[in-house]
Every structure is written in structure tokens, then in C-alpha cells.
Design a protein around this motif. Structure first.
Motif, PDB file in Angstrom:
ATOM      1  N   SER A  80       2.410   1.702  -3.385  1.00 31.40           N
ATOM      2  CA  SER A  80       1.406   2.198  -4.342  1.00 31.40           C
ATOM      3  C   SER A  80       1.072   3.659  -4.067  1.00 31.40           C
ATOM      4  N   TRP A  81       0.913   3.962  -2.775  1.00 32.99           N
ATOM      5  CA  TRP A  81       0.586   5.351  -2.432  1.00 32.99           C
ATOM      6  C   TRP A  81       1.724   6.302  -2.784  1.00 32.99           C
ATOM      7  N   ASP A  82       2.958   5.853  -2.437  1.00 36.88           N
ATOM      8  CA  ASP A  82       4.095   6.710  -2.771  1.00 36.88           C
ATOM      9  C   ASP A  82       4.214   6.917  -4.269  1.00 36.88           C
TER      10      ASP A  82
ATOM     11  N   ARG B  53       1.304  12.226  -8.690  1.00 38.80           N
ATOM     12  CA  ARG B  53       0.519  13.450  -8.478  1.00 38.80           C
ATOM     13  C   ARG B  53       1.423  14.667  -8.392  1.00 38.80           C
TER      14      ARG B  53
ATOM     15  N   TYR C 239       1.754   6.750  -6.413  1.00 40.36           N
ATOM     16  CA  TYR C 239       0.642   7.635  -6.788  1.00 40.36           C
ATOM     17  C   TYR C 239       0.950   9.078  -6.402  1.00 40.36           C
ATOM     18  N   ASP C 240       1.475   9.236  -5.146  1.00 38.41           N
ATOM     19  CA  ASP C 240       1.789  10.587  -4.681  1.00 38.41           C
ATOM     20  C   ASP C 240       2.886  11.217  -5.527  1.00 38.41           C
TER      21      ASP C 240
ATOM     22  N   ASN D 236       0.830  -1.208   0.000  1.00 40.28           N
ATOM     23  CA  ASN D 236       0.000   0.000   0.000  1.00 40.28           C
ATOM     24  C   ASN D 236       0.870   1.266   0.000  1.00 40.28           C
ATOM     25  N   LYS D 237       1.929   1.195   0.874  1.00 36.99           N
ATOM     26  CA  LYS D 237       2.814   2.358   0.938  1.00 36.99           C
ATOM     27  C   LYS D 237       3.484   2.605  -0.403  1.00 36.99           C
TER      28      LYS D 237
END
Length: 425
Positions: free
Chosen positions: A54-56, A62, A58-59, A51-52
Motif C-alpha cells: 500500500s505504501w509503495d 505521489r 501510494y509512494d 502495508n509495504k
């Protein structure tokens, strides 16, 4: 068969054996428990890191998108500013070229004025006067010199401002080039995925490259370039307005001085024509008087000549009567009459001689003044011819003045809307 002898082994007690079995079971159970906890923690860690990650990712994507938006915004602002600077450079270059043409157009008036001054130096004698035309011609030279200095100063200012605009344009284009390259890099980074074939591990990827700037420095740099370019464009706009106004003022001053000089020249020419006509009339009347005087002198000479015969007659009579003899040599009425007649003839002849001398003196004076008037007439004719040549020479300025007026009418002043647009950009 021989019997094998075996050494009895070390025996443990039953409690020890039970304890050993229990230890094995407890250890196995503990190991399984530890393993279970590790597995549970591993599964949680896998989920958390997945998750981290994927989030990183994605972030980061962004952030790349936001950065691309910021760079794109500044890139558009720089492109618009570059277009405005290009337009201002073209406008200022055109204004500079028009000013150079205006400066070149002052060469002819200066040459014409100098030629007019040289022509008028050809006047002779009393016609070489310091008249209003000479004063206006000198003033015209001063006005043209002043106009040339002002126009040359505007040309120099335009050149300096063009250099500043070119420098600002260079900074903008360099910044725009960097923005374009940075945008390409960030777009390429945004397009990369974990499955992209060109990804790989890099040595020390988290290093800080030399020359790195902060986001505030990055934005301030582009902001400074745009603000500087707008300031230079505003200065250039004011300079162009000043050029237009100054060129119009210079043209008006030159035209006003040209009109004043030509008015003075026409007025002077008119006065000279009147003076020439007056001299011609005086010369004609003087010549008529000389003719009459010569006729009268001939009449006086004839009268004097005519008086000689009566004088000879009376002298002869008086002389002959002196030969009378004796008492007959009498001073009678005849004698008195002849004496009186002789005196009267002598007086008449003397008077005629005096009048003839006066007439000859007057004739000589008239002839001398006639010669002076002829010389003065010649000088006036030459001076009038020079004034007419001067006026003819100055006709070239009228055509030049009309062309310059049309040029000024075709070059309106820059509207304040352009200044407002620059301030709002």
C-alpha cells in the motif's frame, strides 16, 4: 480343527515403548510450535507486505503526481515560450517585409536620378557644365546605392534570424509534444488501480529502455530549449530595433539628399534664368546697336555720295582754269582756294571711307556676336527647359518621400519593456 501356529512377534521393552510415546508427543508439540511460529510470522509478513504494498503504491502515486506537476510546469513554460517565439517571428517577419518595401521604394529614386542625369546630358556647348546639381545627383546615386546595400543586409540578417527562430520554435514544439505525450502517459498511469481491467503482467517490466535519460538531463534539455529560444528572441528584438533605427536613418539620408539636390537644382535654375535674361537683354541692346549702326552706315554712304558733286565741281573748275592763256594763267587766290577745297574734299572723303570701313567692321563684329548670342540663347533656353523637365521629373520623389515619412511615423520602435519581459520569463 487344526490349531493355527503363530510366530511370536518382536517385542519391545516398556521403556522403549514409553520412549516412543514420548518421542511422538515431543515431535507433535515441536511441530505445532514450529507451525505456530510460521503462522505468526506469516500473519506478520502479510501485514507487513500489505502495508509495504500500500505504501509503495501510494509512494508511486505521489511520485507520479510530483512528476505530473513537474511536466505540467515545464509544459506551461514551453507553451508560453512558443507563444512568445510565434509573436517574435510575426514581428520580425513584419519588420523584414517593411524593409523589403523600403528597399523596393529606392528603385524609383534611382530611376528618377538616372533620368535627371540623362536629361542634363542633353545640354550643349558651354551650357554643359559640371555644376553643383551634377555633383548632388552623383552623390544622390551614391546615397541610394549605400541605402540599398544596408537594407539588403538587414533583409539577409532578418532571414537568417527567422531561420534560427523557426529552428528554436521547432525544438520547442517537439519538446512540448513530447511533454504532452509523457503527461498523457503519466496521467493514465496515475488513473490505474489494482481493479483496473487493463492491468496485466509484462515481460521484463523493469528493463531500462534505450535512450533513457536522467532527470537532470531531462530538465537541462527543456531548460536549454527555453534559454536558446529566449536568446534568439532577444537577438531578434535587437535586430528589429536596429532595423527600425537604420530604416529611419536611411530615410532621413535619402530625404536630406533629395532636398539638397532639389535646392541645388532650384539655385541653378535661378542662375540660368538670370543668365538667360542677361543674354536676352544684351541681344536686344546689340540688335538695337546694329540697327543704329546700319542707319549710320547709310548716312556715311550718303555723305560720301554727297561729297562727289562738290569734288567734281572743284576738279572741273581747276581743269577749266588751266586753259587760261598767257599771263592770265595766274596762281591767284582762286587757284589756291580751289586747290585747298580739292584737298579738303579728298581728305573728307578719305576720312568718311575710313569711318565707313570701321563702321562696317563694327557692324560685322556686332552681327557675328549677335549670331553667337542667338546660339547661346538657344542653348540656354534648351538647358533651362531641361532643368525644368528635371525639376518636374523629381516631383515624383516628393510624393514618395511623404509616403515613406508617414510609414516611418506609423512604425514606432520596440519598447524596452518587451526586452525586460523576455529577460524575466
Amino acid at each position: 480343527m487344526a490349531t493355527m501356529s503363530m510366530k511370536p512377534g518382536l517385542r519391545c521393552r516398556v521403556p522403549d515403548w514409553e520412549n516412543s510415546n514420548k518421542l511422538i508427543s515431543d515431535t507433535a508439540e515441536h511441530r505445532r510450535h514450529v507451525s505456530h511460529e510460521i503462522r505468526q510470522e506469516g500473519r506478520a509478513l502479510r501485514n507487513e507486505t500489505a502495508n509495504k504494498t500500500s505504501w509503495d503504491e501510494y509512494d508511486s502515486s505521489r511520485r507520479l503526481n510530483d512528476r505530473i506537476s513537474d511536466v505540467t510546469r515545464w509544459k506551461k513554460s514551453l507553451e508560453a515560450c512558443v507563444q512568445d517565439v510565434n509573436a517574435e517571428i510575426d514581428a520580425l517577419t513584419l519588420a523584414k517585409e517593411e524593409t523589403e518595401r523600403a528597399l523596393a521604394a529606392t528603385v524609383l529614386p534611382l530611376e528618377v536620378t538616372a533620368e535627371c542625369q540623362t536629361l542634363r546630358e542633353g545640354r550643349r556647348g558651354s551650357e554643359l557644365v559640371s555644376d553643383p546639381v551634377e555633383a548632388e545627383l552623383k552623390k544622390e546615386v551614391d546615397v541610394i546605392d549605400g541605402a540599398q546595400r544596408v537594407l539588403q543586409q538587414l533583409i539577409d540578417q532578418s532571414f537568417e534570424q527567422l531561420c534560427l527562430l523557426q529552428e528554436a520554435h521547432h525544438q520547442l514544439t517537439l519538446d512540448l509534444q513530447h511533454k504532452t505525450e509523457a503527461l498523457d502517459v503519466d496521467m493514465s498511469c496515475l488513473s490505474l488501480t489494482v481493479t483496473s481491467p487493463e492491468i496485466s503482467l509484462k515481460p521484463n517490466p523493469i528493463r531500462v529502455p534505450p535512450g533513457s535519460t536522467t532527470p537532470q538531463q531531462w530538465e537541462q534539455f527543456s531548460h536549454h530549449n527555453v534559454i536558446r529560444a529566449k536568446e534568439e528572441m532577444q537577438t531578434s528584438l535587437q535586430l528589429r530595433e536596429n532595423i527600425s533605427i537604420t530604416r529611419a536613418q536611411v530615410q532621413n539620408e535619402l530625404e536630406a539628399q533629395r532636398i539638397a539636390t532639389e535646392f541645388a537644382l532650384r539655385k541653378r535654375t535661378h542662375h540660368m534664368e538670370q543668365a538667360l535674361q542677361e543674354v536676352q537683354w544684351q541681344l536686344k541692346t546689340t540688335q538695337d546697336e546694329i540697327t543704329e549702326m546700319e542707319r549710320d552706315i547709310r548716312g556715311l554712304e550718303r555723305d560720301m555720295q554727297a561729297k562727289m558733286a562738290p569734288l567734281k565741281l572743284v576738279h572741273t573748275r581747276l581743269e577749266n582754269r588751266t586753259k587760261r592763256p598767257g599771263v592770265d594763267l595766274c596762281r591767284d587766290e582762286v587757284q589756291f582756294g580751289l586747290v585747298e577745297e580739292a584737298k579738303q574734299l579728298d581728305s573728307t572723303i578719305q576720312t568718311l571711307k575710313q569711318k565707313l570701313a570701321q563702321a562696317l567692321d563694327s557692324l560685322q563684329s556686332l552681327q557675328h556676336h549677335e549670331a553667337q548670342m542667338l546660339e547661346d540663347l538657344s542653348r540656354k533656353q534648351e538647358a533651362l527647359a531641361l532643368e525644368q523637365r528635371t525639376a518636374q521629373t523629381r516631383t515624383r520623389l516628393s510624393l514618395t518621400g511623404q509616403s515613406a515619412t508617414m510609414s516611418m511615423a506609423a512604425d514606432p520602435l520596440t519598447s524596452t519593456g518587451g526586452r525586460l519581459k523576455l529577460q524575466q520569463a
